[in-house]
Design a protein around this motif. Structure first.
Motif, PDB file in Angstrom:
ATOM      1  N   CYS A   1       0.831  -1.200   0.000  1.00 44.30           N
ATOM      2  CA  CYS A   1       0.000   0.000   0.000  1.00 44.30           C
ATOM      3  C   CYS A   1       0.868   1.254   0.000  1.00 44.30           C
ATOM      4  O   CYS A   1       0.675   2.162  -0.810  1.00 44.30           O
ATOM      5  N   TRP A   2       1.845   1.306   0.883  1.00 42.33           N
ATOM      6  CA  TRP A   2       2.693   2.492   1.004  1.00 42.33           C
ATOM      7  C   TRP A   2       3.701   2.605  -0.140  1.00 42.33           C
ATOM      8  O   TRP A   2       3.991   3.713  -0.594  1.00 42.33           O
ATOM      9  N   VAL A   3       4.217   1.484  -0.622  1.00 41.92           N
ATOM     10  CA  VAL A   3       5.148   1.527  -1.764  1.00 41.92           C
ATOM     11  C   VAL A   3       4.432   2.057  -2.996  1.00 41.92           C
ATOM     12  O   VAL A   3       4.945   2.922  -3.717  1.00 41.92           O
ATOM     13  N   PHE A   4       3.226   1.555  -3.237  1.00 40.46           N
ATOM     14  CA  PHE A   4       2.478   2.022  -4.408  1.00 40.46           C
ATOM     15  C   PHE A   4       2.076   3.485  -4.266  1.00 40.46           C
ATOM     16  O   PHE A   4       2.083   4.230  -5.246  1.00 40.46           O
ATOM     17  N   LEU A   5       1.742   3.901  -3.062  1.00 40.59           N
ATOM     18  CA  LEU A   5       1.421   5.308  -2.851  1.00 40.59           C
ATOM     19  C   LEU A   5       2.659   6.175  -3.094  1.00 40.59           C
ATOM     20  O   LEU A   5       2.562   7.262  -3.677  1.00 40.59           O
ATOM     21  N   TYR A   6       3.825   5.699  -2.700  1.00 38.06           N
ATOM     22  CA  TYR A   6       5.074   6.407  -2.996  1.00 38.06           C
ATOM     23  C   TYR A   6       5.254   6.547  -4.514  1.00 38.06           C
ATOM     24  O   TYR A   6       5.603   7.624  -5.014  1.00 38.06           O
ATOM     25  N   ILE A   7       5.006   5.478  -5.240  1.00 39.91           N
ATOM     26  CA  ILE A   7       5.170   5.504  -6.703  1.00 39.91           C
ATOM     27  C   ILE A   7       4.215   6.503  -7.345  1.00 39.91           C
ATOM     28  O   ILE A   7       4.557   7.155  -8.335  1.00 39.91           O
ATOM     29  N   VAL A   8       3.019   6.652  -6.787  1.00 38.36           N
ATOM     30  CA  VAL A   8       2.077   7.650  -7.305  1.00 38.36           C
ATOM     31  C   VAL A   8       2.728   9.029  -7.314  1.00 38.36           C
ATOM     32  O   VAL A   8       2.639   9.771  -8.297  1.00 38.36           O
ATOM     33  N   PHE A   9       3.405   9.382  -6.229  1.00 40.12           N
ATOM     34  CA  PHE A   9       3.996  10.714  -6.119  1.00 40.12           C
ATOM     35  C   PHE A   9       5.385  10.798  -6.755  1.00 40.12           C
ATOM     36  O   PHE A   9       5.759  11.849  -7.273  1.00 40.12           O
ATOM     37  N   ALA A  10       6.147   9.714  -6.734  1.00 38.40           N
ATOM     38  CA  ALA A  10       7.504   9.730  -7.297  1.00 38.40           C
ATOM     39  C   ALA A  10       7.486   9.633  -8.814  1.00 38.40           C
ATOM     40  O   ALA A  10       8.395  10.108  -9.487  1.00 38.40           O
TER      41      ALA A  10
END
Length: 116
Positions: free
Chosen positions: A93-102
């Motif tokens: 969940c958090w890795v994918f959310l990071y990818i959204v912003f990165a």
């Protein structure tokens, strides 16, 4: 990070849909929550590996993992990921959310298409 997490996520989809590389936990039924999740993991994993539609796919996968955590882990085993077995769902969940912003990074189909 995008490619490796996509590869790992893809394996969850292939397990649910094709019983590979490990046997599925039950029969594959497309019109079930597990079946739809498997298809999303399969397609989402491939799209993340390629870096195609990266941000919307990562956002969808992040939300899917949040639902998985709260519905399948937190409700049955309490709020602590170590206790309820939800570490992987929370981490995805958090890795994918990071990818959204990165964003997709330099080695991605999205980046190549953006340059044209």
């Amino acid at each position: 990070m995008r490619i490796v997490s996509g590869l790992m996520f893809l394996q969850h989809g292939t397990q649910k849909v094709f019983s590979f590389p490990a046997p599925a936990r039950g029969p594959f039924e497309l019109m079930s929550q597990i079946g739809i999740g498997g298809v999303l993991e399969l397609v989402g994993g491939v799209l993340l590996i390629l870096g195609l539609f990266t941000r919307p796919v990562a956002f969808l996968m992040s939300g899917m993992m949040a639902v998985a955590y709260f519905q399948f882990h937190a409700l049955s085993g309490g709020p602590f990921p170590l206790v309820n077995g939800g570490e992987l769902a929370a981490l995805y969940c958090w890795v994918f959310l990071y990818i959204v912003f990165a964003g997709p990074g330099s080695v991605a189909v999205d980046t190549v298409l953006k340059k044209k």
